[in-house]
Design an enzyme around this catalytic site. Structure first.
Site, PDB file in Angstrom:
ATOM      1  CE  LYS A  11       0.840   1.273   4.429  1.00  0.00           C
ATOM      2  NZ  LYS A  11       1.744   2.509   4.947  1.00  0.00           N
ATOM      3  CG  ASP A 137      -1.164  -0.130   8.433  1.00  0.00           C
ATOM      4  OD1 ASP A 137      -1.935   0.713   8.760  1.00  0.00           O
ATOM      5  OD2 ASP A 137       0.077   0.147   8.103  1.00  0.00           O
TER       6      ASP A 137
END
Ligand code: ATP
Length: 280
Positions: A11, A137
């Protein structure tokens, strides 16, 4: 079937606001998180014998219980109570401790993969609740859409559709301690949060979001990060920023050709990790 081949994507953070430090030491954040198709490859096998093995062979990544993928498998096997085990083979293509969320993504892939192999039928919501106990996350990678993340990163909302972009990733390989970055961040009492737009038509609209509160802290120790940003902008990036607590810098380009050209220019004469990826 008792083996799955999984892709665990990286990401980048288009936005990273640090709102405040909570009494428990975690930071309350507001982030926009975007997946890119630079992926770790994971082979996950359910074994008859109990016990979990992780083979990775990448410097800085533990093979045993210290690996977050091991922890993900453990929690799912414990939930199933089936007495079986797992073997996890990870090919790390995502740089480690780089601000790209590689470990969290590996864990999310193992949670979803084990859910399938063990036929547990847990909802994504439940997997996200398990995920946040492994890392802040992890839920984002289970959510699997471009997201506005709040709380410590686990309160997720889908972002409006955003244009696809070509992303150049450059990691100069300096060692950044995430804990050090947060310790050295000076928080103001009244942080004014910019409004997140409701429509994104162009990559310029996406780049207009770019802001990362951690960037100036990391750059103060590693000015090379600012140099890479400058180079990307010179070479045609619509926007460029550090991801997470760094040290990876990403640039957003309109075309693959522009991203690849910038990649070869920046990589020349260095041993930095570089990759061109696409958002998805
Ligand atoms: P974040 O942006 O969430 O801080 P990151 O991308 O900077 O994450 P990771 O690559 O996830 O960092 O690695 C952080 C630490 O986790 C490493 O120092 C590594 O030793 C440990 N780790 C445990 N399991 C893994 C894994 N499967 N992949 C990568 N690192 C792992």
């Amino acid at each position: 079937m008792s083996t799955l081949n999984l892709k665990a994507p990286a990401k980048v953070n288009y936005l990273l606001d640090v709102i405040r430090r909570r009494p428990d030491g975690y930071h309350e954040l507001r982030m926009i998180m975007q997946r890119v198709n630079l992926c770790d490859d994971i082979t996950l096998t359910l074994t008859e014998s109990p016990g979990i093995t992780v083979t990775c062979g990448k410097k800085g990544v533990p093979d045993g219980p210290g690996n977050i993928a091991w922890k993900a498998a453990r929690v799912m096997l414990d939930l199933s109570g089936c007495g079986r085990g797992a073997s996890i083979d990870i090919t790390k293509n995502i740089p480690v401790a780089a601000g790209l969320g590689g470990g969290s993504s590996d864990a999310a892939s193992v949670l979803t993969g084990m859910n399938q192999l063990l036929e547990l039928n847990l909802s994504d919501q439940r997997l996200m609740e398990i995920g946040v106990t492994l890392g802040a996350d992890v839920p984002f990678f289970i959510f699997a859409r471009t997201a506005l993340a709040e709380g410590i990163g686990e309160e997720l909302r889908a972002m409006p559709e955003m244009p696809k972009a070509w992303i150049l990733l450059v990691n100069p390989g300096v060692h950044v301690s995430t804990a050090w970055v947060y310790q050295n961040l000076r928080l103001t009492n009244e942080k004014v949060l910019a409004k997140v737009p409701e429509f994104f038509r162009t990559v310029e609209d996406v780049a207009a979001l770019f802001s990362n509160d951690l960037e100036s802290v990391t750059i103060s120790a590693f000015p090379v990060i600012d140099e890479i940003k400058g180079r990307m902008l010179q070479l045609g990036a619509v926007g460029s920023m550090m991801s997470g607590s760094g040290p990876t810098v990403f640039g957003v380009f309109r075309t693959r050709a522009e991203a690849e050209n910038a990649c070869s220019e920046i990589a020349r004469g260095t041993e930095w990790f570089t990759a061109v990826a696409e958002t998805f």
